[in-house]
Design a protein around this motif. Structure first.
Motif, PDB file in Angstrom:
ATOM      1  N   TYR A  24       0.809  -1.226   0.000  1.00 18.80           N
ATOM      2  CA  TYR A  24       0.000   0.000   0.000  1.00 18.80           C
ATOM      3  C   TYR A  24       0.845   1.282   0.000  1.00 18.80           C
ATOM      4  CZ  TYR A  24       0.909  -0.680   5.001  1.00 18.80           C
ATOM      5  OH  TYR A  24       1.518  -0.909   6.208  1.00 18.80           O
ATOM      6  N   SER A  70       8.878  -9.788   6.701  1.00 21.26           N
ATOM      7  CA  SER A  70       7.976 -10.117   7.799  1.00 21.26           C
ATOM      8  C   SER A  70       6.806 -10.934   7.295  1.00 21.26           C
ATOM      9  CB  SER A  70       7.457  -8.842   8.446  1.00 21.26           C
ATOM     10  OG  SER A  70       8.545  -8.047   8.822  1.00 21.26           O
ATOM     11  N   THR A  98      10.206  -9.661  11.725  1.00 17.10           N
ATOM     12  CA  THR A  98       8.944  -9.070  12.153  1.00 17.10           C
ATOM     13  C   THR A  98       9.015  -7.596  11.753  1.00 17.10           C
ATOM     14  OG1 THR A  98       7.392  -8.825  14.003  1.00 17.10           O
ATOM     15  CG2 THR A  98       9.723  -8.541  14.524  1.00 17.10           C
ATOM     16  N   CYS A  99       7.859  -7.011  11.436  1.00 18.65           N
ATOM     17  CA  CYS A  99       7.847  -5.675  10.815  1.00 18.65           C
ATOM     18  C   CYS A  99       8.760  -4.650  11.503  1.00 18.65           C
ATOM     19  CB  CYS A  99       6.429  -5.132  10.740  1.00 18.65           C
ATOM     20  SG  CYS A  99       5.275  -6.212   9.862  1.00 18.65           S
ATOM     21  N   PRO A 100       8.636  -4.454  12.824  1.00 16.81           N
ATOM     22  CA  PRO A 100       9.467  -3.411  13.442  1.00 16.81           C
ATOM     23  C   PRO A 100      10.967  -3.728  13.411  1.00 16.81           C
ATOM     24  CG  PRO A 100       8.236  -4.614  15.105  1.00 16.81           C
ATOM     25  CD  PRO A 100       7.706  -5.063  13.785  1.00 16.81           C
ATOM     26  N   HIS A 103      12.094  -2.259  10.157  1.00 19.81           N
ATOM     27  CA  HIS A 103      12.169  -0.799  10.334  1.00 19.81           C
ATOM     28  C   HIS A 103      13.393  -0.416  11.172  1.00 19.81           C
ATOM     29  CE1 HIS A 103       8.401  -0.158   8.347  1.00 19.81           C
ATOM     30  NE2 HIS A 103       7.695  -0.816   9.244  1.00 19.81           N
ATOM     31  N   ARG A 174       3.064  11.218   3.350  1.00 18.95           N
ATOM     32  CA  ARG A 174       3.327  10.687   4.699  1.00 18.95           C
ATOM     33  C   ARG A 174       3.824   9.255   4.671  1.00 18.95           C
ATOM     34  NH1 ARG A 174      -2.541   9.328   7.249  1.00 18.95           N
ATOM     35  NH2 ARG A 174      -3.768   9.272   5.346  1.00 18.95           N
ATOM     36  N   ARG A 175       4.184   8.742   3.496  1.00 26.42           N
ATOM     37  CA  ARG A 175       4.725   7.381   3.413  1.00 26.42           C
ATOM     38  C   ARG A 175       6.208   7.427   3.747  1.00 26.42           C
ATOM     39  NH1 ARG A 175       0.580   4.670   4.385  1.00 26.42           N
ATOM     40  NH2 ARG A 175       2.344   3.794   5.471  1.00 26.42           N
ATOM     41  N   ARG A 176       6.484   7.606   5.025  1.00 25.63           N
ATOM     42  CA  ARG A 176       7.858   7.828   5.461  1.00 25.63           C
ATOM     43  C   ARG A 176       8.749   6.602   5.307  1.00 25.63           C
ATOM     44  NH1 ARG A 176       9.027  12.600   4.754  1.00 25.63           N
ATOM     45  NH2 ARG A 176      10.958  12.121   5.857  1.00 25.63           N
ATOM     46  N   GLU A 177       8.145   5.397   5.166  1.00 22.67           N
ATOM     47  CA  GLU A 177       8.995   4.219   4.964  1.00 22.67           C
ATOM     48  C   GLU A 177       9.741   4.316   3.639  1.00 22.67           C
ATOM     49  OE1 GLU A 177       5.631   4.496   4.788  1.00 22.67           O
ATOM     50  OE2 GLU A 177       4.865   2.441   4.919  1.00 22.67           O
TER      51      GLU A 177
ATOM     52  N   SER B  29      -5.274  -7.631   5.763  1.00 22.88           N
ATOM     53  CA  SER B  29      -6.105  -8.815   5.495  1.00 22.88           C
ATOM     54  C   SER B  29      -6.913  -9.271   6.703  1.00 22.88           C
ATOM     55  CB  SER B  29      -5.244  -9.986   5.006  1.00 22.88           C
ATOM     56  OG  SER B  29      -4.319  -9.556   4.054  1.00 22.88           O
ATOM     57  N   LEU B  55      -4.224  -0.966   8.845  1.00 24.27           N
ATOM     58  CA  LEU B  55      -3.102  -0.983   7.910  1.00 24.27           C
ATOM     59  C   LEU B  55      -3.636  -1.225   6.513  1.00 24.27           C
ATOM     60  CD1 LEU B  55      -0.548  -3.094   9.942  1.00 24.27           C
ATOM     61  CD2 LEU B  55      -0.702  -0.630   9.717  1.00 24.27           C
ATOM     62  N   GLY B  56      -3.166  -0.451   5.566  1.00 25.00           N
ATOM     63  CA  GLY B  56      -3.603  -0.644   4.189  1.00 25.00           C
ATOM     64  C   GLY B  56      -4.788   0.231   3.825  1.00 25.00           C
ATOM     65  N   VAL B  58      -6.553   3.981   3.535  1.00 23.05           N
ATOM     66  CA  VAL B  58      -6.233   5.403   3.472  1.00 23.05           C
ATOM     67  C   VAL B  58      -7.129   6.157   4.443  1.00 23.05           C
ATOM     68  CG1 VAL B  58      -6.195   7.443   1.990  1.00 23.05           C
ATOM     69  CG2 VAL B  58      -5.445   5.234   1.085  1.00 23.05           C
ATOM     70  N   ASN B  61      -6.705   5.552   8.777  1.00 21.67           N
ATOM     71  CA  ASN B  61      -5.306   5.527   9.168  1.00 21.67           C
ATOM     72  C   ASN B  61      -4.841   6.960   9.361  1.00 21.67           C
ATOM     73  OD1 ASN B  61      -2.531   5.406   9.308  1.00 21.67           O
ATOM     74  ND2 ASN B  61      -2.341   3.848   7.736  1.00 21.67           N
ATOM     75  N   PHE B  63      -1.933   7.825  10.826  1.00 22.47           N
ATOM     76  CA  PHE B  63      -0.483   7.924  10.983  1.00 22.47           C
ATOM     77  C   PHE B  63       0.140   8.758   9.866  1.00 22.47           C
ATOM     78  CE2 PHE B  63      -1.000   3.684  13.204  1.00 22.47           C
ATOM     79  CZ  PHE B  63      -0.771   4.209  14.459  1.00 22.47           C
ATOM     80  N   THR B  64       1.178   9.504  10.223  1.00 30.20           N
ATOM     81  CA  THR B  64       1.872  10.321   9.222  1.00 30.20           C
ATOM     82  C   THR B  64       3.351   9.971   9.133  1.00 30.20           C
ATOM     83  OG1 THR B  64       2.232  12.036  10.876  1.00 30.20           O
ATOM     84  CG2 THR B  64       0.300  12.279   9.464  1.00 30.20           C
ATOM     85  N   ASN B  65       3.770   8.924   9.889  1.00 27.59           N
ATOM     86  CA  ASN B  65       5.198   8.581   9.883  1.00 27.59           C
ATOM     87  C   ASN B  65       5.461   7.194   9.293  1.00 27.59           C
ATOM     88  OD1 ASN B  65       7.877   9.225  10.312  1.00 27.59           O
ATOM     89  ND2 ASN B  65       7.909   8.418  12.395  1.00 27.59           N
ATOM     90  N   GLY B  66       4.674   6.833   8.290  1.00 30.55           N
ATOM     91  CA  GLY B  66       4.902   5.568   7.606  1.00 30.55           C
ATOM     92  C   GLY B  66       4.490   4.369   8.440  1.00 30.55           C
ATOM     93  N   SER B  67       4.802   3.179   7.930  1.00 34.71           N
ATOM     94  CA  SER B  67       4.302   1.967   8.584  1.00 34.71           C
ATOM     95  C   SER B  67       5.044   1.654   9.885  1.00 34.71           C
ATOM     96  CB  SER B  67       4.344   0.767   7.627  1.00 34.71           C
ATOM     97  OG  SER B  67       5.640   0.528   7.161  1.00 34.71           O
ATOM     98  N   ALA B  68       6.140   2.347  10.171  1.00 30.07           N
ATOM     99  CA  ALA B  68       6.837   2.136  11.451  1.00 30.07           C
ATOM    100  C   ALA B  68       6.061   2.745  12.615  1.00 30.07           C
ATOM    101  CB  ALA B  68       8.242   2.740  11.400  1.00 30.07           C
ATOM    102  N   PHE B  71       4.072   0.574  15.150  1.00 32.47           N
ATOM    103  CA  PHE B  71       4.905  -0.167  16.103  1.00 32.47           C
ATOM    104  C   PHE B  71       5.512   0.766  17.136  1.00 32.47           C
ATOM    105  CE2 PHE B  71       4.768  -2.292  12.012  1.00 32.47           C
ATOM    106  CZ  PHE B  71       4.073  -3.428  12.396  1.00 32.47           C
ATOM    107  N   PHE B 114       4.523 -11.125  10.301  1.00 34.18           N
ATOM    108  CA  PHE B 114       4.113  -9.711  10.342  1.00 34.18           C
ATOM    109  C   PHE B 114       4.683  -9.050  11.615  1.00 34.18           C
ATOM    110  CE2 PHE B 114       0.925 -11.527   7.447  1.00 34.18           C
ATOM    111  CZ  PHE B 114       0.920 -10.581   6.441  1.00 34.18           C
ATOM    112  N   GLY B 115       3.842  -8.265  12.315  1.00 35.66           N
ATOM    113  CA  GLY B 115       4.342  -7.564  13.512  1.00 35.66           C
ATOM    114  C   GLY B 115       4.136  -8.336  14.794  1.00 35.66           C
ATOM    115  N   THR B 233     -11.777  -0.504   2.467  1.00 38.40           N
ATOM    116  CA  THR B 233     -10.540  -1.265   2.640  1.00 38.40           C
ATOM    117  C   THR B 233     -10.677  -2.722   2.201  1.00 38.40           C
ATOM    118  OG1 THR B 233     -10.184   0.106   4.580  1.00 38.40           O
ATOM    119  CG2 THR B 233      -8.671  -1.711   4.277  1.00 38.40           C
TER     120      THR B 233
END
Lengths: 269, 255
Positions: A24, A70, A98-100, A103, A174-177, B29, B55-56, B58, B61, B63-68, B71, B114-115, B233
């Motif tokens: 995404y 992950s 694992t995801c984090p 990162h 905002r996709r900071r990754e 999912s 997650l996934g 728009v 969600n 968050f503004t700092n990406g997928s990290a 966590f 995953f996480g 979603t």
């Protein structure tokens, strides 16, 4: 296929590590076909933090030696068939994370430090199967074990974004990754929906979400270049197409047939 | 309004398990947990804000700092609830999201951890959700521990499993024992069936309670606002749900 996409693909040489974003965030599906035609193999894919269609296609095309991830899946369209088959056959090396942790590894590279500590992991088989990770006692407290993740420094990061300017600055919102991947990687290749004439850094509103050209090696225009994935703020995922792929790629033969017709950009109906 | 579909009873149970949360996150999912979290938010509308991160998505969600950031926020203690599935879940609440057989060349490969190996440690209310309730899913011992149900004393752990919800029943997890207790059985199922379908030992009352069905107001919220929100979603899941509802209306009676 555009020559500039082919030229970008040539920057990838056999055995390199490639950082690729989660489905995404902005996957450069437009680069998939050029990468396969270029044919640099033995790749080490770093999924940030999970992989999907692009990873499955690169594996199916036989270009991948190692997947550090992950997870790999096609989301609503189900499991990633070529990945699953390659794992079963033992054709690829899998570094489950694992995801984090992914990162954290990229963040360590971003900071130029050798590792970062993260919580969790202790007692898992994820950690038990990663001899490259460590557990130490927190030096600042008594009896507090903590896992260390070494820096992940990919050779090349590849992603897709809405726009870039003529100087090579790329708007990632905002996709900071995507920035994290670029900071950590030696080279970053970007495809975009459009190239704008104004400087993205001249306006504070766009500057805040812009990855400076300092981190960008090459940019090429590829309209609808994330398809069949969607691109945030631009267009939605094409779930039907993902399901068509998932069904076709169950066998190597079906995968080959599907790929024969896949140019990486949406064919107008 | 027609009677609740089995999946609607599950979604309402999820919303009940989320009572009181400030911030809940749903992974990729996971349409039913997402629907349960959306229902929780809709039920609490005007009383308490419920933040929802999908997650996934728009729309859902912030968050503004990406997928990290998900966590990071969990590590900071800002995430109250999360869902974990699992190809295998065992009686100690260990979760396997990797595969069946000898790792790494497993016979059946699932997407991956995953996480889980992080969020299971850092999110106070983790709800295990797996619709399939069978001996191949609920096993005595998982083949691969993506995330352990409990940790040794001294290991930093502010979170962990509180409940296991399946298509047949709801269990509570007791980390002191550690083990599961059958809390309720969904309509149409019974204790003998649960016993036969569960590969691990669990505590239960002589006559377990029945999982309550949603009231009319909750059901109409679910089929209106929540279903609309979910379609953004999880379009395929939402479309299937709508078609099941249409079939229910055509038949004029619940399935």
């Amino acid at each position: 296929m555009a020559q500039d996409l082919r030229d970008m693909a040539r920057r990838v040489t056999p055995g390199m590590s490639l950082a690729l974003p989660v489905d995404y965030a902005g996957v450069s599906m437009a680069m998939t076909r050029p990468l396969i035609e270029h044919g640099a193999g033995g790749l080490h894919l770093v999924c940030v933090p999970t992989g999907g269609l692009q990873v499955d296609m690169l594996i199916g095309a036989g270009l991948v030696a190692t997947v550090e991830t992950s997870a790999v899946s096609l989301g609503e369209a189900g499991g990633a068939p070529r990945f699953n088959d390659a794992v079963r056959q033992g054709d690829i090396r899998i570094l489950d994370a694992t995801c984090p942790a992914i990162h954290a590894g990229l963040m360590a590279a971003q900071k130029g430090v050798p590792f970062l500590p993260i919580r969790g992991l202790i007692g898992s088989d994820v950690l038990a199967n990663r001899p490259d990770w460590r557990v130490i006692d927190n030096p600042f407290a008594a009896s507090d074990p903590v896992a260390l993740i070494p820096a992940i420094r990919p050779d090349v990061a590849i992603f897709h974004a809405p726009m870039a300017d003529r100087e090579g600055n790329v708007w990632i919102g905002r996709r900071r990754e995507l920035a994290a991947m670029a900071y950590a990687a030696s080279e970053t290749l970007v495809t975009v929906e459009r190239i704008v004439d104004r400087s993205l850094l001249a306006d504070e509103m766009t500057a805040a979400g812009t990855l400076p050209a300092l981190y960008v090696s090459a940019v090429a225009q590829a309209p609808r270049g994330a398809w069949p994935y969607g691109l945030w703020g631009e267009y939605a995922s094409d779930t039907d197409e993902l399901m068509r792929y998932a069904a076709a790629a169950r066998t190597a033969k079906g995968f080959a047939e599907y790929m024969a017709g896949f140019v990486g950009q949406e064919v107008p109906a | 309004m027609s009677a609740a579909l089995p999946r609607e009873i599950l979604i309402c149970t999820i919303a009940r398990l989320l009572d009181g949360v400030r911030h809940v996150a749903v992974g990729a999912s996971s349409p039913m947990p997402a629907a349960g979290a959306m229902l929780r938010r809709a039920l609490d509308d005007g009383q308490r804000p419920v933040r929802l991160s999908i997650l996934g998505s728009v729309e859902h969600n912030f968050f503004t700092n990406g997928s990290a950031e998900l966590f990071d926020s969990a590590g900071q203690g800002r995430l109250d609830a999360f869902f974990l599935g699992g190809g295998q879940i065992d009686g100690q609440a260990n979760v396997n999201l990797v595969g069946v057989g000898d790792y790494p060349q497993v016979k059946v490969r699932w997407p991956g951890s995953f996480g889980s190996a992080y969020l299971y440690f850092t999110v106070p209310r983790v709800i295990l959700f797996r619709e399939e309730h069978s001996p191949r899913v609920l096993v005595d011992k998982v083949d691969f521990i993506s995330a352990p149900g409990t940790s040794a004393p001294g290991v930093y752990r502010t979170g962990g499993p509180v409940a296991l919800l399946t298509g047949k029943a709801l269990f509570r997890f007791d980390k002191a024992r550690p083990g599961f207790t059958l809390e309720s059985v969904h309509p149409g199922h019974d204790l003998d069936e649960i016993r036969a379908a569960t590969g691990f030992a669990f505590d239960h009352a002589e006559t377990p309670a029945a999982t309550p069905a949603p009231d009319t107001a909750t059901l109409s919220l679910l089929r209106g606002r929540v279903l609309d929100e979910l379609a953004e979603t999880y379009p395929a899941f939402a479309a299937e749900w709508r078609s099941d509802l249409a079939a229910l209306t055509r038949e004029g009676s619940p399935a």
